[in-house]
Design a protein around this motif. Structure first.
Motif, PDB file in Angstrom:
ATOM      1  N   GLY A  98     -12.895 -23.411   6.133  1.00 35.70           N
ATOM      2  CA  GLY A  98     -11.527 -23.321   6.647  1.00 35.70           C
ATOM      3  C   GLY A  98     -11.268 -22.187   7.605  1.00 35.70           C
ATOM      4  O   GLY A  98     -10.131 -21.734   7.733  1.00 35.70           O
ATOM      5  N   ARG A  99     -12.291 -21.712   8.300  1.00 30.41           N
ATOM      6  CA  ARG A  99     -12.087 -20.566   9.200  1.00 30.41           C
ATOM      7  C   ARG A  99     -11.155 -20.905  10.359  1.00 30.41           C
ATOM      8  O   ARG A  99     -10.479 -20.026  10.881  1.00 30.41           O
ATOM      9  CB  ARG A  99     -13.427 -20.081   9.747  1.00 30.41           C
ATOM     10  N   ASN A 100     -11.126 -22.167  10.752  1.00 27.18           N
ATOM     11  CA  ASN A 100     -10.228 -22.561  11.844  1.00 27.18           C
ATOM     12  C   ASN A 100      -8.762 -22.523  11.429  1.00 27.18           C
ATOM     13  O   ASN A 100      -7.867 -22.596  12.270  1.00 27.18           O
ATOM     14  CB  ASN A 100     -10.590 -23.966  12.338  1.00 27.18           C
ATOM     15  N   LYS A 101      -8.493 -22.403  10.125  1.00 27.06           N
ATOM     16  CA  LYS A 101      -7.110 -22.347   9.630  1.00 27.06           C
ATOM     17  C   LYS A 101      -6.715 -20.936   9.203  1.00 27.06           C
ATOM     18  O   LYS A 101      -5.625 -20.727   8.678  1.00 27.06           O
ATOM     19  CB  LYS A 101      -6.938 -23.301   8.445  1.00 27.06           C
ATOM     20  N   ASP A 102      -7.607 -19.980   9.399  1.00 24.65           N
ATOM     21  CA  ASP A 102      -7.345 -18.616   8.951  1.00 24.65           C
ATOM     22  C   ASP A 102      -6.227 -17.964   9.743  1.00 24.65           C
ATOM     23  O   ASP A 102      -6.119 -18.141  10.959  1.00 24.65           O
ATOM     24  CB  ASP A 102      -8.604 -17.750   9.072  1.00 24.65           C
ATOM     25  N   GLN A 103      -5.419 -17.194   9.019  1.00 23.24           N
ATOM     26  CA  GLN A 103      -4.431 -16.321   9.641  1.00 23.24           C
ATOM     27  C   GLN A 103      -4.577 -14.956   8.975  1.00 23.24           C
ATOM     28  O   GLN A 103      -3.766 -14.534   8.154  1.00 23.24           O
ATOM     29  CB  GLN A 103      -3.011 -16.858   9.448  1.00 23.24           C
TER      30      GLN A 103
END
Length: 409
Positions: free
Chosen positions: A173-178
């Motif tokens: 889920g790195r593309n969804k990290d904030q």
């Protein structure tokens, strides 16, 4: 339309399952009663006295802001290695020390308090769900296998594979990290930690007595929920065994074990372990097959932890909107890695276990007296502090390297 249809199918299947179990309970009252008593005994003698104090303590530490301070100290370690915030170390350490489902309780609280995102909570839950050392060294190696030296093999395989899972899931889920900004190398980390503690306490309007009352109330609800799951799964497993469904599962697992070259005598262990960890490991220890295979399957069952534990985790995690699918996948991977590591540690990598001395752990899984309870609480508290201390030292080392890199840059 697909979602509605899928929901209807699940509803119908669940309804049929409930009707089936109700009829089974009515037609097998003695089995149901004995299984319920067994589940209540396990909950009352082990789960309730050993976990309730830590549930209450964790609630208080979060309410006061201590967990936020711990998060600042351990961010330099947890973020680069596991891609979770520093507060995740609190869930990891208590999970390692006290076992299932402590990690789920802490992770859920972190998510509710906005100390981590949904993706970070899913990562944390994936690798912090571990068995406690007392269960591995005491109940399994000494109590079931009558071999204290196996405790170190099982522990190394279990916790090493958990770290591997954590590293793998750091990419999930790195593309969804904030990600919030990590501790900057030129900031005073001790000053920031105490500031975080004070600021968080200022945001909570509850007085100390109110905080204590809420902590006890919430912890009691959680411990009662866990007890209900233990009882219902104990009943279900005994009923499934009595009416012959376990026999079909045994046949399935026997074929699977034959394919991978293991003895089919371990099929019952996998059938029981699918639902409940204790019965599965006990069946593995009593199987008539090579010791290496028995320990490998036992290690896989411990890592999988059983549908009973999954139900407890799901009931706690879904309240914070944490998805269960990544968690289930991590349990499956953990089981595979744990079994493989046992085969290596009892085979070509046997020299590694010789480097470690097995700790003298004589505490059993059951608590029969006040002295047993005090000893178990003391052990869990000691293990938690030790794990946090090791993590703190590693975190300071990572921070030192970061400062060094920052200065050279």
């Amino acid at each position: 339309m697909k979602t509605i249809k899928h929901s209807k199918i699940i509803t119908y299947l669940f309804a049929l399952g409930l009707i089936f179990m109700t009829i089974s309970i009515i037609t097998n009252p003695k089995i149901t009663f004995d299984a319920a008593i067994s589940g209540i005994s396990l909950w009352w003698n082990v789960i309730f006295p050993s976990l309730l104090p830590f549930f209450i303590l964790s609630e208080l530490l979060m309410g006061i802001g201590v967990v936020n301070a711990i998060g600042v100290f351990l961010e330099p370690l947890m973020r680069p290695v596991f891609n979770v915030p520093g507060v995740g170390a609190f869930a990891l350490s208590l999970g390692l020390a006290s076992g299932y489902p402590m990690d789920a309780v802490i992770t859920s609280k972190l998510k509710k308090n906005n100390l981590c995102s949904s993706i970070e909570a899913e990562r944390l839950l994936a690798f912090s769900n571990t068995a406690d050392p007392l269960f591995i060294f005491g109940a399994v190696s000494v109590g079931m296998f009558q071999s204290p030296e196996l405790g170190m093999i099982l522990a190394l395989a279990h916790y090493s594979s958990s770290i591997i899972i954590g590293f793998i899931y750091s990419f999930y889920g790195r593309n969804k990290d904030q990600i919030s900004s990590c501790v900057k190398p030129y900031n005073n980390i001790f000053k920031r930690a105490f500031q975080e503690l004070y600021l968080y306490r200022q945001k909570d309007p509850r007085s100390i007595p109110n905080l204590l009352g809420d902590a006890i109330r919430t912890s009691m609800n959680t411990i009662l929920l866990i007890g209900g799951f233990i009882v219902i799964f104990s009943v279900c497993l005994n009923l499934l065994s009595a009416i012959g469904i376990i026999a079909y599962l045994n046949l399935f697992f026997a074929n699977l074990l034959t394919i991978i070259g293991f003895s089919d005598a371990l099929s019952q262990a996998l059938s029981f372990g699918l639902f409940e960890i204790d019965l599965g490991v006990l069946a593995a220890s009593q199987a008539d097959c090579p010791l290496t295979e028995k320990v490998a399957i036992a290690s896989a069952i411990i890592a999988w932890s059983g549908l009973s534990v999954h139900g407890q985790v799901a009931s706690i995690a879904t309240e914070s909107h944490i998805r269960m699918f990544p968690y289930i996948i991590s349990r499956f991977l953990h089981a595979i890695f744990s079994a493989i590591l046992v085969l290596l540690l009892m085979g070509p990598a046997n020299f590694i276990t010789q480097l470690f001395l097995s700790p003298d752990i004589t505490v059993t899984k059951s608590i029969h007296s006040l002295s047993d309870w005090i000893l178990r609480i003391d052990f869990i508290a000691y293990q938690t502090c030790l794990i946090l201390l090791v993590m703190f030292i590693l975190s300071m080392f990572f921070l030192f390297l970061k400062k060094l890199f920052y200065i050279q840059k």
